[in-house]
Design an enzyme around this catalytic site. Structure first.
Site, PDB file in Angstrom:
ATOM      1  N   ASP A 147      17.953  31.851   9.812  1.00 16.37           N
ATOM      2  CA  ASP A 147      16.828  32.793   9.887  1.00 16.37           C
ATOM      3  C   ASP A 147      15.994  32.600   8.629  1.00 16.37           C
ATOM      4  OD1 ASP A 147      15.142  35.019   9.878  1.00 16.37           O
ATOM      5  OD2 ASP A 147      16.733  36.367   9.169  1.00 16.37           O
ATOM      6  N   ILE A 148      14.812  31.991   8.798  1.00 15.55           N
ATOM      7  CA  ILE A 148      13.981  31.662   7.632  1.00 15.55           C
ATOM      8  C   ILE A 148      12.911  32.741   7.465  1.00 15.55           C
ATOM      9  CG2 ILE A 148      12.524  29.904   6.569  1.00 15.55           C
ATOM     10  CD1 ILE A 148      13.936  27.980   8.736  1.00 15.55           C
ATOM     11  N   GLY A 149      13.007  33.446   6.358  1.00 15.57           N
ATOM     12  CA  GLY A 149      12.078  34.537   6.074  1.00 15.57           C
ATOM     13  C   GLY A 149      11.039  34.141   5.046  1.00 15.57           C
ATOM     14  N   SER A 174      11.156  34.894   1.849  1.00 17.68           N
ATOM     15  CA  SER A 174      11.733  34.624   0.532  1.00 17.68           C
ATOM     16  C   SER A 174      12.844  33.589   0.591  1.00 17.68           C
ATOM     17  CB  SER A 174      12.311  35.901  -0.073  1.00 17.68           C
ATOM     18  OG  SER A 174      11.362  36.928  -0.060  1.00 17.68           O
ATOM     19  N   ALA A 189      16.161  31.461   3.202  1.00 15.89           N
ATOM     20  CA  ALA A 189      16.689  31.066   4.511  1.00 15.89           C
ATOM     21  C   ALA A 189      18.136  31.556   4.570  1.00 15.89           C
ATOM     22  CB  ALA A 189      16.617  29.558   4.672  1.00 15.89           C
ATOM     23  N   TYR A 214       3.692  45.112  21.771  1.00 14.48           N
ATOM     24  CA  TYR A 214       3.323  44.840  20.376  1.00 14.48           C
ATOM     25  C   TYR A 214       2.784  43.416  20.265  1.00 14.48           C
ATOM     26  CZ  TYR A 214       3.866  45.242  15.269  1.00 14.48           C
ATOM     27  OH  TYR A 214       3.649  45.317  13.933  1.00 14.48           O
ATOM     28  N   ASP A 261      11.759  37.375  13.843  1.00 17.42           N
ATOM     29  CA  ASP A 261      12.935  37.970  13.194  1.00 17.42           C
ATOM     30  C   ASP A 261      13.105  39.443  13.610  1.00 17.42           C
ATOM     31  OD1 ASP A 261      10.593  38.567  11.826  1.00 17.42           O
ATOM     32  OD2 ASP A 261      11.472  38.352   9.820  1.00 17.42           O
ATOM     33  N   THR A 300       8.771  59.130 -15.881  1.00 20.15           N
ATOM     34  CA  THR A 300       8.026  58.150 -15.091  1.00 20.15           C
ATOM     35  C   THR A 300       8.942  57.219 -14.311  1.00 20.15           C
ATOM     36  OG1 THR A 300       6.243  58.270 -16.696  1.00 20.15           O
ATOM     37  CG2 THR A 300       6.235  56.377 -15.224  1.00 20.15           C
TER      38      THR A 300
END
Lengths: 207, 207
Positions: free
Chosen positions: B5-7, B9, B11, B68, B74, B144
């Site tokens: 599954d290659i996203g 950021s 694989a 959609y 993915d 903060t």
């Protein structure tokens, strides 16, 4: 009397009920004809102004009841005239503060709309889209452009709804009017920070 | 059989229940010893893989009931084995999809945690802070660092709570386990996307 609120993107001015904005670059070139009472959250600009006699920093004169550490002076000013309510300054960042009985109970910070857009663009070229301000929040999105617009606006609006309970919400900042449309019992006041600054000037007898 | 599954950021690989990750750079240098069934949302990488016989793109084999437009493969894979529930893939982006009776009803996209951090850093050096994962969501922040952590996590968790109603939430992705702690009736499954890919391979008789 001229007031100036210098933020991370612009410098907002106020004089006799009129409001106008200069970019930081325009602000550098600006020479005032009279005293300017200012607050500033930009450290580099603040240092420069300290040496200019025409500019009077109001920050030391704020008397604000909070245990919050390092609260920006613009947030204090926005809260300064509100006894009870949620105070939302929707600008470069979206700051949210809760006042109850004149006491500051705490607050949180979300990215501003254009910072969200940059965040999406940093993830993938497919998400390099502008937020659609007319997105419907009562229907699930069916395309990417709506999916990011809904994600941003619905997550912000839902958190404000959950946080405010029955309190009133006071919006200010460049996107304040936009967000106020989504929430009942909300008030948009472009001059909220300046009203806080006027209160400080009055209480400290600076004029 | 190897799945990939290659996203945006990394694989992610899967083989016989084992999961591991390569950076895009490591992936470019990788030569498989057997067929790799993959999905890919990175257009540049996808084009390169089309010319490699060892790599088989599963995207054309997905049969997914949705209106959609342009849904990432993915996201389809993550939803593919879920009849009813909220499917949250918390990675570079946080995608949220709603399945009901085997039908996809729509979904939305939030920035991932590190994209939020970049968004804050782009606003002001004062907001250039990392998100504190152990922030308490039941008390208002008083500094903060907590104010940005609360803003991000509470806005995401609250929107998921409001969206899921009584549905189960299935988390996957690098930050899926982290978010699943904040929500009841939630399940973290690191292999959710791979289970969808296995279902496609089985249904299409690819093996």
């Amino acid at each position: 009397m001229t007031l100036c609120d210098i933020g991370n993107s612009n410098a907002d001015f106020y004089q006799d009920g009129k409001v106008w904005t200069l970019s930081h670059k325009e602000f550098y070139a600006f020479t005032p004809q009279e005293k300017v009472y200012y607050i500033c959250v930009n450290d580099a600009l603040k240092e420069k102004l300290e040496h200019k006699a025409q500019f009077i920093d109001l920050e030391p004169y704020f008397e604000f009841d909070t245990i919050y550490q390092g609260m920006g002076v613009d947030r204090m000013a926005a809260c300064y005239t509100i006894e009870d309510g949620l105070i939302v300054d929707a600008g470069s960042a979206i700051t949210v503060d809760i006042m109850s009985g004149g006491m500051h109970l705490g607050g949180f910070i979300l990215p501003g709309l254009s910072a969200y857009e940059k965040a999406y663009a940093s993830i993938s070229p497919r998400l390099n889209l502008s937020i659609n301000p007319s997105i419907a929040l009562d229907a699930l999105p069916q395309r990417t452009h709506d999916a990011i617009s809904y994600g941003v606006i619905k997550s912000i609006v839902t958190l404000l709804e959950v946080t405010c309970k029955d309190k009133r919400i006071f919006f200010t900042g460049g996107d304040g009017k936009f967000f106020s449309k989504f929430l009942n019992h909300s008030i948009f006041d472009r001059t909220l920070i300046f009203r806080g600054m006027l209160k400080v000037i009055k209480n400290a007898h600076l004029q």
